[in-house]
Design a protein around this motif. Structure first.
Motif, PDB file in Angstrom:
ATOM      1  N   LEU C 145     -29.727   9.268  56.101  1.00  0.00           N
ATOM      2  CA  LEU C 145     -29.088  10.296  55.285  1.00  0.00           C
ATOM      3  C   LEU C 145     -27.712  10.633  55.822  1.00  0.00           C
ATOM      4  O   LEU C 145     -26.736  10.676  55.083  1.00  0.00           O
ATOM      5  N   LEU C 149     -24.101  10.119  54.107  1.00  0.00           N
ATOM      6  CA  LEU C 149     -23.205  11.247  53.861  1.00  0.00           C
ATOM      7  C   LEU C 149     -21.872  11.022  54.551  1.00  0.00           C
ATOM      8  O   LEU C 149     -20.812  11.355  54.029  1.00  0.00           O
ATOM      9  N   ALA C 151     -20.539   8.127  55.322  1.00  0.00           N
ATOM     10  CA  ALA C 151     -19.806   7.059  54.641  1.00  0.00           C
ATOM     11  C   ALA C 151     -19.143   7.564  53.370  1.00  0.00           C
ATOM     12  O   ALA C 151     -18.113   7.052  52.948  1.00  0.00           O
ATOM     13  N   VAL C 235     -23.586   9.580  46.566  1.00  0.00           N
ATOM     14  CA  VAL C 235     -24.633   9.586  47.589  1.00  0.00           C
ATOM     15  C   VAL C 235     -25.660   8.486  47.328  1.00  0.00           C
ATOM     16  O   VAL C 235     -26.077   7.770  48.250  1.00  0.00           O
ATOM     17  N   GLU C 238     -24.227   5.097  48.158  1.00  0.00           N
ATOM     18  CA  GLU C 238     -24.081   4.938  49.613  1.00  0.00           C
ATOM     19  C   GLU C 238     -25.436   4.712  50.270  1.00  0.00           C
ATOM     20  O   GLU C 238     -25.578   3.883  51.170  1.00  0.00           O
TER      21      GLU C 238
END
Lengths: 276, 276, 276, 276
Positions: C145, C149, C151, C235, C238
């Protein structure tokens, strides 16, 4: 002579058909663009009429406008009927149905005052806009969306049944906790509150007052905040799948061993080795 | 001599140009950072002025501040005009337009009191911040986003047209069901309610009172809660596609070793080194 | 003899260190579990104290409880300090800082009545729960997670700056349209309304009354309803990227032509054919 | 003779078992469809009873209805018990538990008036609907969803713990800022407000009045608006992973033609037909 006249008629019908149904020619596009403009104008007139200040002041003008639009749409409907190959098919089609619905309320209003409000159904005619664009791309995009939604309809059904069950149970719980004194005066109303809260709309016309009720409300909110991830996840994943489309193995089945997981280009079965 | 002076001038113009437009040099970055700070300060001043308690107390100071900011921005605008190659191109560019908009309201306010409120347009100037960062990465990221949004604009158009149609039809329905007594006193207002509900905002300034109206509202909420999945799905899938973009291996196979994982642009096999 | 005693001391410190910091042993886990329970109990006590009906009735008991918790936490803090290798490092670490913050308010409240409310900071200590679980998997998941986030932080920065700009401009517009009579009495307040509306929270404490204001509000809502797709898309994409992780081509660069898009296993450059 | 009679009994039991538990036969499906209809009708009756206008008017009829439904469900429960192989297993199963819960409240209401409201638990019985459909596809879809949710439960736990911590800290902050005068009269109530705001529900029953409070509220809203991306991203990415699952071609290469796109289970090359 009669044949010739019939030929001309058929010719004319074809020209008309091209103009009205085939939006590809310049004239066809112009026809469609004008139609859309008239549709939006007619819906606008109905909306303005409902505003009291405007409705009472320009009453006569608006009534005249309404009848003009109705006559235009009626003529268009008759034209469509006349130039289409099988009128009965058009009448029963989605667009045929909407086209008819768009003119009936005004005629009805002679008998039933107030039926004009139904004229907003005319807006459904705006769906014709997609036909105007007539860009293959747009249709393809819409098809992508529809295909993704269709592919996920089972999962969405499960989701909606789950949500409705949840909402009924939670609504009844809050009804037991808060009771009629705090606005939760029946189970249906409490279920309505649960829907308002779960979908994160939150009007605030009914809201829990007791600590226990607020605690339950907090739980409902967090559930609602969390499970929105489910439909989103479903649609997103399906869209991604639809796009991958061709690259996905098509179920080409082997006639010998009935093994089904072969790609489109496979020439031999991957389990028994026999030719596909 | 004249040539020389012109050379010096051109040189100076280049230096200025570097300072103002090219944010890569340390001076350029400092210039940009100061500019952003001044922009934010000026927007803050406009906002504070609108607060009654502050606006009336510090009226004089705020007016002075406003004029200072306007003069600074005017000078900056003239500087930019003077050092740019083709002034007309700058004037017509997005940033040139915003830069001009940022100074006009104060001058206008001499003639039209109240025009100062338009000064918030100055915040648009903050978009320059992206230029300050001037990191290739940031621009690349923004481009990814823009590209994904651009690629999905057709689907989003379809989505918005669908939502607008839906909202008009649902708004009219609730108007027929609830009527003026419950706050739904015109179709536009009812459509406004439908938007408030469908987008899950839910002010609660207008809310249905009859059981039938509440049932329809529940339907609207569940639709709104569900279809938010569509734009999200579109953007997500597009983003994933944009990212895969170049890195997605196209199946270009090597004729010598049959290695298949080569990108579209590959000219030599990555396993045996022979020409593709 | 002194050496021996020092050895025993160091041994004891190690045992203590294992108990308090290393949650892997059964004792360590028990210690952590008890700690978490005490933390939650202490936060609960602070919360209950703030409820008037309870706070006044059980005042004495609650004050005693608070002091007990503070003493327990102070002892724990001192223990941690004593058994850690480099105390100064612990003091400056995130957990060390939070541990200190958790005890200060009570001591402060002797001087400054009301400072107890700050005791809720204690809840931050609950983050230790992740340490208790100490399951490599949990940490890995949290890392996924966090990595996703991290990235996407550039894209999210762009998104937030865009939203803030939008909200300021839209808030100023509604301020100009609605004015102080309808509750929009300053630009900051109008910007607050724009945030309430754009994020689809929709309190309804301020809501537009004029048709033009409601039209703008509808636009704000639809924008807010639509652009939520952007952070979600970022998100999601990613996260998908982070998971693919290893399977993603690592940029292995050719030393001859500097072409960078080679997979981990590539042995020859796909552009110039030279060995990697 | 006795054996024979026992055989007939066992035969009858098997027929009954098929009818009630095995929804695959036409009779089984009919039984299930009727059952679902009765369940929905019974829940509808409970809901209507809670509406005052209806409840008082049709009191007698509704009470009779309720008892009829209860008797039907009791008989069904006894039938299920009688024809199932191991009754104790059925009683302890999820469906057995729900089936019992669905009849108890009416009997309880003889002793405890008001217990009927618990009858809404009957809606849980609607979960049987999935059994009726009995389509392998539906179950597969539901399994996909459940698998994705199960796979992401750790990440969701982390997310929820983070949200709860955040909400407690933010709620306490707003309590310190706004105080009891503006409706924030205790920390639990302030935490409730923070949940209402963070999840973008926004009732508006409590809303900040001070500028500082509104600024904090704006921060809470933007956080809430942003972090909804996290659960959505998790579920989406997991769903995509679950789907790729088996169908993802593992690069198993044919030694004869070097064709690489074979699934893990493939035993023969899909291009040249030679053994892998």
């Amino acid at each position: 002579m009669r044949l010739f006249s019939s030929d001309t008629l058929r010719g004319r019908r074809l020209v008309l058909h091209d103009l009205i149904f085939g939006g590809d020619s310049p004239q066809g596009r112009l026809f469609d663009a004008v139609l859309i403009a008239v549709i939006i104008a007619s819906v606008g007139a109905v909306m303005l009429e409902s505003v009291e200040a405007i409705g009472t002041r320009f009453k006569r003008g608006l009534i005249r406008l309404e009848w003009s639009f109705t006559i235009i749409f009626t003529l268009e409907y008759l034209l469509r009927l006349s130039c289409v190959g099988r009128p009965s098919q058009y009448v029963r089609s989605f667009y045929g149905f909407v086209d008819l619905l768009a003119v009936i309320p005004t005629y009805l209003s002679v008998l039933l005052p107030g039926a004009q409000a139904l004229l907003v159904i005319r807006l459904l005619r705006i769906l014709r806009v997609f036909r105007v664009l007539k860009l293959v791309l747009y249709l393809k995009e819409a098809n992508y969306l529809l295909e993704a939604l269709k592919a996920s309809r089972r999962k969405i059904t499960i989701f909606i049944v789950t949500v409705l069950t949840l909402v009924t149970v939670l609504g009844s719980l809050i009804y037991l906790i808060e009771g009629a004194d705090n606005g939760f005066d029946s189970i249906p109303r409490s279920v309505y509150w649960a829907i308002v809260t779960l979908t994160t709309v939150g009007y605030g016309d009914i809201s829990p007052q007791t600590p226990l009720g607020q605690a339950l409300a907090a739980v409902v909110m967090i559930i609602g905040y969390g499970i929105i991830a489910v439909p989103t996840g479903i649609v997103t994943a399906e869209l991604a799948r639809v796009w991958e489309g061709d690259s996905k193995p098509v179920k080409k089945m082997c006639r010998h061993c009935y093994h089904a997981q072969h790609s489109k280009k496979a020439r031999f079965c991957s389990r028994c080795g026999s030719q596909l």
